[in-house]
Design an enzyme around this catalytic site. Sequence first.
Site, PDB file in Angstrom:
ATOM      1  N   ARG A 191     -18.246  -1.949   5.850  1.00 62.30           N
ATOM      2  CA  ARG A 191     -17.042  -1.355   5.284  1.00 62.30           C
ATOM      3  C   ARG A 191     -17.330  -0.467   4.081  1.00 62.30           C
ATOM      4  O   ARG A 191     -16.407  -0.045   3.391  1.00 62.30           O
ATOM      5  CB  ARG A 191     -16.065  -2.481   4.885  1.00 62.30           C
ATOM      6  CG  ARG A 191     -15.577  -3.287   6.066  1.00 62.30           C
ATOM      7  CD  ARG A 191     -14.806  -4.541   5.650  1.00 62.30           C
ATOM      8  NE  ARG A 191     -14.412  -5.330   6.817  1.00 62.30           N
ATOM      9  CZ  ARG A 191     -13.242  -5.234   7.428  1.00 62.30           C
ATOM     10  NH1 ARG A 191     -12.337  -4.398   6.979  1.00 62.30           N
ATOM     11  NH2 ARG A 191     -12.969  -5.985   8.480  1.00 62.30           N
ATOM     12  N   GLU A 243      -2.849   1.055   5.926  1.00 64.25           N
ATOM     13  CA  GLU A 243      -2.919  -0.273   5.317  1.00 64.25           C
ATOM     14  C   GLU A 243      -2.878  -0.098   3.793  1.00 64.25           C
ATOM     15  O   GLU A 243      -3.891   0.102   3.150  1.00 64.25           O
ATOM     16  CB  GLU A 243      -4.212  -0.989   5.713  1.00 64.25           C
ATOM     17  CG  GLU A 243      -4.376  -1.185   7.210  1.00 64.25           C
ATOM     18  CD  GLU A 243      -5.733  -1.771   7.569  1.00 64.25           C
ATOM     19  OE1 GLU A 243      -5.824  -2.482   8.588  1.00 64.25           O
ATOM     20  OE2 GLU A 243      -6.722  -1.500   6.841  1.00 64.25           O
ATOM     21  N   ARG A 255     -11.224   5.438   5.064  1.00 65.89           N
ATOM     22  CA  ARG A 255     -11.035   4.414   4.044  1.00 65.89           C
ATOM     23  C   ARG A 255     -10.846   4.952   2.623  1.00 65.89           C
ATOM     24  O   ARG A 255     -10.543   4.189   1.711  1.00 65.89           O
ATOM     25  CB  ARG A 255     -12.231   3.451   4.064  1.00 65.89           C
ATOM     26  CG  ARG A 255     -12.319   2.643   5.352  1.00 65.89           C
ATOM     27  CD  ARG A 255     -13.576   1.787   5.403  1.00 65.89           C
ATOM     28  NE  ARG A 255     -13.640   0.792   4.347  1.00 65.89           N
ATOM     29  CZ  ARG A 255     -13.028  -0.396   4.359  1.00 65.89           C
ATOM     30  NH1 ARG A 255     -12.264  -0.735   5.394  1.00 65.89           N
ATOM     31  NH2 ARG A 255     -13.164  -1.242   3.362  1.00 65.89           N
ATOM     32  N   GLU A 315      -1.603  -7.162   0.246  1.00 63.13           N
ATOM     33  CA  GLU A 315      -1.472  -6.225   1.366  1.00 63.13           C
ATOM     34  C   GLU A 315      -0.592  -6.835   2.435  1.00 63.13           C
ATOM     35  O   GLU A 315      -0.673  -8.036   2.712  1.00 63.13           O
ATOM     36  CB  GLU A 315      -2.838  -5.879   1.965  1.00 63.13           C
ATOM     37  CG  GLU A 315      -2.774  -4.871   3.103  1.00 63.13           C
ATOM     38  CD  GLU A 315      -4.124  -4.603   3.737  1.00 63.13           C
ATOM     39  OE1 GLU A 315      -4.208  -4.575   4.986  1.00 63.13           O
ATOM     40  OE2 GLU A 315      -5.108  -4.438   2.985  1.00 63.13           O
ATOM     41  N   GLU A 341     -11.217   4.568  11.295  1.00 62.13           N
ATOM     42  CA  GLU A 341     -10.558   4.117  10.073  1.00 62.13           C
ATOM     43  C   GLU A 341     -11.095   4.936   8.897  1.00 62.13           C
ATOM     44  O   GLU A 341     -12.266   4.826   8.540  1.00 62.13           O
ATOM     45  CB  GLU A 341     -10.822   2.628   9.831  1.00 62.13           C
ATOM     46  CG  GLU A 341     -10.204   2.100   8.545  1.00 62.13           C
ATOM     47  CD  GLU A 341     -10.675   0.696   8.195  1.00 62.13           C
ATOM     48  OE1 GLU A 341     -10.131   0.116   7.242  1.00 62.13           O
ATOM     49  OE2 GLU A 341     -11.601   0.187   8.870  1.00 62.13           O
ATOM     50  N   GLU A 348      -2.388  -1.169  -0.028  1.00 63.84           N
ATOM     51  CA  GLU A 348      -2.502  -2.301  -0.945  1.00 63.84           C
ATOM     52  C   GLU A 348      -1.678  -2.021  -2.205  1.00 63.84           C
ATOM     53  O   GLU A 348      -1.371  -0.870  -2.516  1.00 63.84           O
ATOM     54  CB  GLU A 348      -3.972  -2.529  -1.319  1.00 63.84           C
ATOM     55  CG  GLU A 348      -4.841  -2.847  -0.114  1.00 63.84           C
ATOM     56  CD  GLU A 348      -6.332  -2.698  -0.376  1.00 63.84           C
ATOM     57  OE1 GLU A 348      -7.131  -3.240   0.407  1.00 63.84           O
ATOM     58  OE2 GLU A 348      -6.699  -2.002  -1.354  1.00 63.84           O
ATOM     59  N   GLU A 376      -5.105  -9.829  -1.618  1.00 74.02           N
ATOM     60  CA  GLU A 376      -6.275  -8.957  -1.597  1.00 74.02           C
ATOM     61  C   GLU A 376      -7.318  -9.434  -2.608  1.00 74.02           C
ATOM     62  O   GLU A 376      -7.145 -10.446  -3.270  1.00 74.02           O
ATOM     63  CB  GLU A 376      -5.875  -7.500  -1.862  1.00 74.02           C
ATOM     64  CG  GLU A 376      -5.768  -6.637  -0.603  1.00 74.02           C
ATOM     65  CD  GLU A 376      -7.068  -6.546   0.180  1.00 74.02           C
ATOM     66  OE1 GLU A 376      -8.150  -6.782  -0.397  1.00 74.02           O
ATOM     67  OE2 GLU A 376      -7.014  -6.236   1.385  1.00 74.02           O
ATOM     68  N   ASP A 411      21.478  20.546  -3.735  1.00 78.04           N
ATOM     69  CA  ASP A 411      20.764  21.390  -4.695  1.00 78.04           C
ATOM     70  C   ASP A 411      19.292  21.002  -4.694  1.00 78.04           C
ATOM     71  O   ASP A 411      18.925  19.921  -5.157  1.00 78.04           O
ATOM     72  CB  ASP A 411      21.375  21.206  -6.092  1.00 78.04           C
ATOM     73  CG  ASP A 411      20.680  22.041  -7.154  1.00 78.04           C
ATOM     74  OD1 ASP A 411      19.751  22.795  -6.797  1.00 78.04           O
ATOM     75  OD2 ASP A 411      21.057  21.925  -8.332  1.00 78.04           O
ATOM     76  N   HIS A 423      -6.290   2.375   3.644  1.00 76.16           N
ATOM     77  CA  HIS A 423      -7.105   2.713   4.805  1.00 76.16           C
ATOM     78  C   HIS A 423      -6.179   3.171   5.927  1.00 76.16           C
ATOM     79  O   HIS A 423      -5.127   2.569   6.158  1.00 76.16           O
ATOM     80  CB  HIS A 423      -7.917   1.500   5.262  1.00 76.16           C
ATOM     81  CG  HIS A 423      -8.717   0.876   4.157  1.00 76.16           C
ATOM     82  ND1 HIS A 423      -9.126  -0.441   4.182  1.00 76.16           N
ATOM     83  CD2 HIS A 423      -9.173   1.388   2.990  1.00 76.16           C
ATOM     84  CE1 HIS A 423      -9.814  -0.705   3.088  1.00 76.16           C
ATOM     85  NE2 HIS A 423      -9.848   0.384   2.347  1.00 76.16           N
TER      86      HIS A 423
END
Length: 483
Positions: free
Chosen positions: A354, A145, A374, A235, A372, A147, A228, A66, A284
């Site tokens: 970063r 990645e 982020r 992480e 990457e 966290e 972290e 269902d 990320h």
Amino acid sequence: MAKKAAPSKNSNLPDDAVTHVFDLIQEHSVEYVDLRFTDPKGKWHHTTQHVSTIEDDTFRDGFMFDGSSIGGWKAINESDMVLLPDPTTAVMDPFSARPQLILICDIVDPSTGQFYNRDPRSTCKLAEQYLKSTGIGDSCFFGPEAEFFIFDSVRFGVGPNYGHYRLDSVEGPDASMKDYPEGNMGHRPVVKGGYFPVPPVDSENDLRAEMLSTMGEMGLPIEKHHHEVAQSQHELGTKFDTMLKAADFMQIYKYCVHNVAHSYGKTATFMPKPISGDNGSGMHVHQSIWKEGKPLFAGNGYADLSDQALYYIGGIIKHAKALNAFTNPSTNSYKRLIPGFEAPVLLAYSARNRSASCRIPYATSPKAKRVEVRFPDPTANPYLAFAAMLMAGIDGIKNKIHPGDAMDKDLYDLPPEELKNIPTVCGSLREALQSLEADHDFLLAGGVFSEDQISSYMELKWQEVYRFEHTPHPVEFEMYYSV
């Protein structure tokens, strides 16, 4: 005992994978088979079959269920749907008391015999097929990645005349003033100080190791774990894989984190910003496209990138605000996406810092060249978020959308006159949904997403926006009660 499958008549069904399922059943004396599927919001659901019901036609016919109880899916008058197990996903469940096998399923609409257009996993499959159909590449790899936070207890509640929450952790903001049965030893990270002191300051090393090892038992290609930046934040690292597998693995990742924490008497959350005044949790996502065994993102341009990689970034940046509806799909997401907490708010790309929303990680091998992204966070439905980012990147490549010059300076410290010229991600889920409404044609290419799917997803998310916006917040009483 389940009946071992004969070679499948379905040419798309891998016979060796089906055989492997029955081998696992026999090897582990499996009693139950748990059928897992993902709803539009990204939540894993399940229903359990006794092993005697698993036969040779299971992987062709599936099981009726269902679908009307799943938010954003069928209405009650058209509720019948089919769970179609994918034999390539078979894995033993390490948390069940009786021997239990997990199979991840796709959703089939029995009225059409086709994959259901609102099924997130089917959308992810269609995105992979669309990439091949464009001739740009034949495979894409994703490496998320995610966290998360670990707490000792959580209490929360909301009513017409109250709203409160309380999070407690041995690493938490007021833990130094508490009495514990074993004594308060005083070793804990300070605010933004969790990256990377050794134990006893890092109090959850063994818990993370248990989580990572359990993921390995469930088939994830594990690599690392670490504390972290924030107090109580962590992480775990796994290796990249094809987009669909990476999304499947993210569901297992969350399942392991929640259940191992629970077994330790702890509680884990993937909320992006559960704690005020410290870093939030992101996801990320490393991405690359390959063709005929060769990486397409390696080249001779900026940071050794190819034109295709730059155009891919251009597509991500152009459609970022619409992507936010999938990559940052909670009201809490936008409490993370604010300046000052290492959150990638600015839509720029760079190989040297970063702070950019698109980063080019350092790589000595062309095979490791990747992008990457982020700004996503772990409340995202991985199937929809990954598929949407791939579609944005493909749109960038098809239309040669160049992202402009790289921003290699520290974007967090730019003066206001420079900041005003750099676009940003959305500031709220409301803005993200409005952006998706205005910019979603790139998702419809190749029939990967549909208007119906996007509309139903937005309807679910607007409910969250309205509830959030219409509910008084405790901090408002501090700010306004005595005005």
